[in-house]
Design an enzyme around this catalytic site. Sequence first.
Site, PDB file in Angstrom:
ATOM      1  N   GLU A 268      -5.564  83.269  77.169  1.00  0.00           N
ATOM      2  CA  GLU A 268      -4.688  84.356  75.958  1.00  0.00           C
ATOM      3  C   GLU A 268      -5.247  84.802  74.905  1.00  0.00           C
ATOM      4  O   GLU A 268      -6.509  83.936  73.622  1.00  0.00           O
ATOM      5  CB  GLU A 268      -3.466  82.744  75.753  1.00  0.00           C
TER       6      GLU A 268
ATOM      7  N   CYS B 260      -0.581  84.049  67.266  1.00  0.00           N
ATOM      8  CA  CYS B 260      -0.295  85.140  68.147  1.00  0.00           C
ATOM      9  C   CYS B 260       0.455  85.527  68.425  1.00  0.00           C
ATOM     10  O   CYS B 260       0.184  86.818  68.612  1.00  0.00           O
ATOM     11  CB  CYS B 260      -1.178  84.226  69.457  1.00  0.00           C
TER      12      CYS B 260
HETATM   13  P1  NDP Z   1     -12.914  81.865  68.493  1.00  0.00           P
HETATM   14  O1  NDP Z   1     -12.564  82.643  70.099  1.00  0.00           O
HETATM   15  O2  NDP Z   1     -14.214  81.782  68.070  1.00  0.00           O
HETATM   16  O3  NDP Z   1     -12.695  80.199  68.844  1.00  0.00           O
HETATM   17  C1  NDP Z   1     -11.536  79.828  69.905  1.00  0.00           C
HETATM   18  C2  NDP Z   1     -11.707  78.351  70.672  1.00  0.00           C
HETATM   19  O4  NDP Z   1     -12.860  79.050  71.758  1.00  0.00           O
HETATM   20  C3  NDP Z   1     -11.854  77.831  69.636  1.00  0.00           C
HETATM   21  O5  NDP Z   1     -11.585  76.499  69.989  1.00  0.00           O
HETATM   22  C4  NDP Z   1     -13.756  77.804  69.372  1.00  0.00           C
HETATM   23  O6  NDP Z   1     -14.563  76.640  69.085  1.00  0.00           O
HETATM   24  C5  NDP Z   1     -13.964  78.168  70.935  1.00  0.00           C
HETATM   25  N1  NDP Z   1     -15.326  78.255  71.525  1.00  0.00           N
HETATM   26  C6  NDP Z   1     -15.742  79.614  70.512  1.00  0.00           C
HETATM   27  N2  NDP Z   1     -17.003  80.194  71.245  1.00  0.00           N
HETATM   28  C7  NDP Z   1     -17.347  78.834  72.226  1.00  0.00           C
HETATM   29  C8  NDP Z   1     -18.203  78.978  73.131  1.00  0.00           C
HETATM   30  N3  NDP Z   1     -19.172  79.732  73.210  1.00  0.00           N
HETATM   31  N4  NDP Z   1     -18.219  77.767  74.012  1.00  0.00           N
HETATM   32  C9  NDP Z   1     -16.885  77.470  74.539  1.00  0.00           C
HETATM   33  N5  NDP Z   1     -16.169  77.534  73.242  1.00  0.00           N
HETATM   34  C10 NDP Z   1     -15.988  78.555  72.067  1.00  0.00           C
HETATM   35  O7  NDP Z   1     -11.848  82.176  67.564  1.00  0.00           O
HETATM   36  P2  NDP Z   1     -11.167  81.851  66.801  1.00  0.00           P
HETATM   37  O8  NDP Z   1     -10.373  80.453  66.331  1.00  0.00           O
HETATM   38  O9  NDP Z   1     -12.460  82.478  65.595  1.00  0.00           O
HETATM   39  O10 NDP Z   1     -10.370  83.247  66.502  1.00  0.00           O
HETATM   40  C11 NDP Z   1     -11.133  84.419  66.118  1.00  0.00           C
HETATM   41  C12 NDP Z   1      -9.952  85.675  66.310  1.00  0.00           C
HETATM   42  O11 NDP Z   1      -9.173  84.930  67.267  1.00  0.00           O
HETATM   43  C13 NDP Z   1      -8.853  85.785  65.758  1.00  0.00           C
HETATM   44  O12 NDP Z   1      -8.778  86.208  64.589  1.00  0.00           O
HETATM   45  C14 NDP Z   1      -7.681  85.956  66.448  1.00  0.00           C
HETATM   46  O13 NDP Z   1      -8.287  87.296  66.431  1.00  0.00           O
HETATM   47  C15 NDP Z   1      -8.072  85.550  67.193  1.00  0.00           C
HETATM   48  N6  NDP Z   1      -6.371  84.390  68.059  1.00  0.00           N
HETATM   49  C16 NDP Z   1      -6.016  84.432  68.831  1.00  0.00           C
HETATM   50  C17 NDP Z   1      -4.409  83.632  69.212  1.00  0.00           C
HETATM   51  C18 NDP Z   1      -3.783  83.493  69.729  1.00  0.00           C
HETATM   52  O14 NDP Z   1      -3.464  82.497  69.865  1.00  0.00           O
HETATM   53  N7  NDP Z   1      -4.131  84.670  70.806  1.00  0.00           N
HETATM   54  C19 NDP Z   1      -5.183  82.333  68.071  1.00  0.00           C
HETATM   55  C20 NDP Z   1      -6.326  81.994  67.601  1.00  0.00           C
HETATM   56  C21 NDP Z   1      -6.971  83.370  67.599  1.00  0.00           C
HETATM   57  P3  NDP Z   1     -15.540  76.524  67.672  1.00  0.00           P
HETATM   58  O15 NDP Z   1     -13.888  76.771  67.202  1.00  0.00           O
HETATM   59  O16 NDP Z   1     -15.348  75.305  67.101  1.00  0.00           O
HETATM   60  O17 NDP Z   1     -15.972  77.552  67.757  1.00  0.00           O
END
Ligand code: NDP
Length: 688
Positions: free
Chosen positions: A263, A302
């Site tokens: 998502e 989101c």
């Molecule tokens: P990220 O994609 O960076 O992170 C999402 C999750 O993935 C976090 O738990 C993060 O952990 C984890 N993650 C990141 N890199 C890895 C990896 N290599 N291996 C395993 N897990 C990983 O998104 P953000 O939370 O920083 O949000 C950025 C953007 O995502 C927002 O600006 C928005 O555009 C979108 N977003 C969309 C949402 C939705 O519901 N559709 C909700 C929130 C954000 P960690 O935090 O430890 O890096």
Amino acid sequence: MLDTGRTARRLESYVQGAWRAGQGEGKPLANAATGEVHAYIGSDGLDFAGALDWGREVGGKALRQYTIHERALMLKEIGLKLMEMKDEFHAESLATGATARDAWPDIDGGIGTMLTFASKARRELPNAKVIPEGAVEGLSRDGSFVGQHILVPMQGVAIHINAFNFPVWGMLEKIAPALIAGMPCLVKPASATAYLSELVVRRILEMGILPDGALQIICGGVGDLLDHVTGQDIVTFTGSATTGRKLKSHPAIVENSVRFTMEADSLNAAILGPDAAPGTPEFDLFIKEVHREMTAKAGQKCTAIRRVLVPKAHEQAVIEALSERLGKTPLGLPDDANARMSALASLGDRDGVREKIAEIAREAEIVFGDPAKVALVSGDAEKGAFLNPVLLRCADPMNASAPHDIEAFGPVATVMAYEGLDQAIEMAMMGKGSLVSSVFTNDPDVAAELVIGVAPFHGRVMLGNRDSAKSSTGHGAPLAPLVHGGPGRAGGGEEMGGMRGVKHFMMRTAVQGTPRLLSAVTGEWVAGAPAEQGTHPFRKSLAELSIGDQLVTERRVITEEDVEHFANFTGDTFYAHMDSDAAKANPFFDDRVAHGYLIASFAAGLFVQPDPGPVLANYGVDNLRFLTPVYFGDSLQVQLTCKQINPREGTIYGEVRWDCRVTNQNDEVVAEYDVLTMVAKSWPLPQE
Ligand code: NDP
């Protein structure tokens, strides 16, 4: 109160049966509104492969010992206890920059979602370890070979990689269906707000309700975790499309065909119908909703509205009305009652949103708000991640790309005017797939055209109008009984959707065989499987009743007097029962026929055992079909077979489903249905 002066907590991970801090001090996590260090996070040195093994070997095996209802009851108990503790979660949530109003859908909404799953599962799924799904399909002429789908829990771990913006809801809406399905969970919250997820998991584990290994959490990076996934594990991901794509194409996920639900971000639209001119209730509702979606959680949702699609004629009026409302949105600390909106989750997020606004502004003009300036009623604009709402207008939306492509994950939206509904639909689709859109109209034709037009690009479409103004749950709220997810850019995943959500964590297997063997697998009687006749089955309590217990009744002949009596008594004098010539003119009948409900009533008269006994109530029928016309003089017989037994946990009764088959003198089935009853677990009933 905000946590000025408190000692920052070192977050721990719960893996392999114990709370464990990673090596070292950990990375500081700032309070979103004050900038103070709120917690330290790090998972270096943890045994990630070991955590997966522990989940599979200890958690999964333990969970699968229970029935679906038993697991759902665990979640009910957990949900009710979490509700009692919610003040503690709300206090912790302030550090994420969420106001009380922002935190409600996360905390109360998350616990409510868990409770909804717990309750729906007990109502809609059998109290069993296997779920039979759909009808039994006949695969041979003589009925000796049949097939049916069954669902069983996957034997791996459900790994939930969550986003920062809903640290509670995002976790509970996924662990609830997974645990009910019988899969252990390993939660990886986003680092920025992991302290709230960690606190909730701590409280859940302290309750001692879940078997060990059923729920683990990793606070910090996941190291080599994904290298160890197998085809029995499931990964769900919520976050950015970039990270999602990276994880989805991880070699172990690709090689092992790991089920991966994503998502990602989404440029959700709100569409104002052409009928919803200024002065109509729909116009006002639209403005209110766009404002709410821009400002709730500072736009870090989101499902937030990013694109505001309006008829050309109303564009200016929309900009003016929205600007006026946005202008009355004081910004401040999350616990300041005067503040209507608070901080983004981090200063990094604020920088990111400002950059995105600048990119969108290359193809649009800012009509409200200055991204560079911050006006606050409380708090420090340098230390806290505050950003006032920004509204843009794109003059040529059909030829622009940035407003449809770039998601500024904050209080930002772009107004775009359309000419004609076709263009509105095309514009909505330019988001390349979204979680949700809303349509504000009071015109049924507009509603139908827009919804059917945009539906292939959306997981959910909400219709807003004057009649649901008070009852509507709103554009932004995903609901447990409805699907959450979206195609294309939105990630292509599907979550929740009622019991569909549970089934996402199970394997659907088609089973083929004889009725007797299929019945042994599913625990449900299948036509053609052996049946046992003897004591009237209505005299048996659940303790004595077995699948396949059967009654074959006496015969009853249907007479003209029966039909006349029933017609006059009930008032159902439909011509097919009363008028021979008219009935004969009907392509389905050769003459007057008996009422279908008369047949069902006589069937009950034939199969019921009238004395007080373990059958406590009849609560309905399922799948009632009248298959062959019944003429005067036909002789009916009923075969009633115990098909499914569903003991209710914590009560003195269970549900019993009976296969009911009414045949005529030629052995033709005239009616077929399931009779649903409540039956006592023991008889006589226990004395209170
Ligand atoms: P990220 O994609 O960076 O992170 C999402 C999750 O993935 C976090 O738990 C993060 O952990 C984890 N993650 C990141 N890199 C890895 C990896 N290599 N291996 C395993 N897990 C990983 O998104 P953000 O939370 O920083 O949000 C950025 C953007 O995502 C927002 O600006 C928005 O555009 C979108 N977003 C969309 C949402 C939705 O519901 N559709 C909700 C929130 C954000 P960690 O935090 O430890 O890096």
